[in-house]
Design a protein around this motif. Sequence first.
Motif, short mmCIF file in Angstrom:
data_model
loop_
_atom_site.label_atom_id
_atom_site.label_comp_id
_atom_site.label_asym_id
_atom_site.label_seq_id
_atom_site.Cartn_x
_atom_site.Cartn_y
_atom_site.Cartn_z
N UNK A 89 3.66 5.59 -5.80
CA UNK A 89 3.47 5.57 -7.24
C UNK A 89 2.40 6.58 -7.67
N UNK A 90 1.30 6.64 -6.95
CA UNK A 90 0.23 7.60 -7.27
C UNK A 90 0.75 9.03 -7.13
N UNK A 91 1.48 9.30 -6.05
CA UNK A 91 2.03 10.65 -5.85
C UNK A 91 2.98 11.00 -6.99
N UNK A 92 3.84 10.09 -7.37
CA UNK A 92 4.78 10.36 -8.47
C UNK A 92 4.04 10.62 -9.77
N UNK A 93 3.01 9.85 -10.05
CA UNK A 93 2.24 10.07 -11.28
C UNK A 93 1.52 11.42 -11.25
N UNK A 94 1.00 11.81 -10.11
CA UNK A 94 0.35 13.11 -10.00
C UNK A 94 1.33 14.26 -10.17
N UNK A 95 2.50 14.14 -9.56
CA UNK A 95 3.53 15.18 -9.70
C UNK A 95 3.97 15.28 -11.15
N UNK A 96 4.17 14.15 -11.78
CA UNK A 96 4.58 14.13 -13.19
C UNK A 96 3.53 14.80 -14.07
N UNK A 97 2.27 14.51 -13.79
CA UNK A 97 1.18 15.07 -14.59
C UNK A 97 1.06 16.59 -14.37
N UNK A 98 1.29 17.05 -13.15
CA UNK A 98 1.20 18.47 -12.86
C UNK A 98 2.29 19.28 -13.56
N UNK A 136 0.82 -1.21 0.00
CA UNK A 136 0.00 0.00 0.00
C UNK A 136 0.86 1.26 0.00
N UNK A 137 1.95 1.24 0.73
CA UNK A 137 2.87 2.38 0.72
C UNK A 137 3.44 2.54 -0.69
N UNK A 138 3.82 1.45 -1.33
CA UNK A 138 4.35 1.51 -2.69
C UNK A 138 3.34 2.08 -3.67
N UNK A 139 2.09 1.67 -3.56
CA UNK A 139 1.04 2.19 -4.44
C UNK A 139 0.84 3.68 -4.18
N UNK A 140 0.87 4.09 -2.92
CA UNK A 140 0.73 5.50 -2.59
C UNK A 140 1.84 6.34 -3.17
#
Length: 73
Positions: free
Chosen positions: A62-71, A56-60
């Motif tokens: 990954x989600x944060x990295x994808x959001x930062x990349x998208x922003x 779950x920490x890994x998924x979290x």
Amino acid sequence: MASDPDTIERDIQEARDALAATLDTLAERAGPRRMAEDGMDVVQSRLSDPRVKYPLIGVGVLVVLLLVRRLFR
């Protein structure tokens, strides 16, 4: 068999008291607050398991990295 009215009345009152105690116990067990607390205990125990916690920490992350990349695209 008790045929004395006082004995019968006392037996009935004892049965009522026992029933009231049983109903109080059932109401306490089935109360929404108790059920919510039990549910939270189950969730917390599952989340403390390393086999669940670290993925779950890994998924979290990954989600944060994808959001930062998208922003910053």
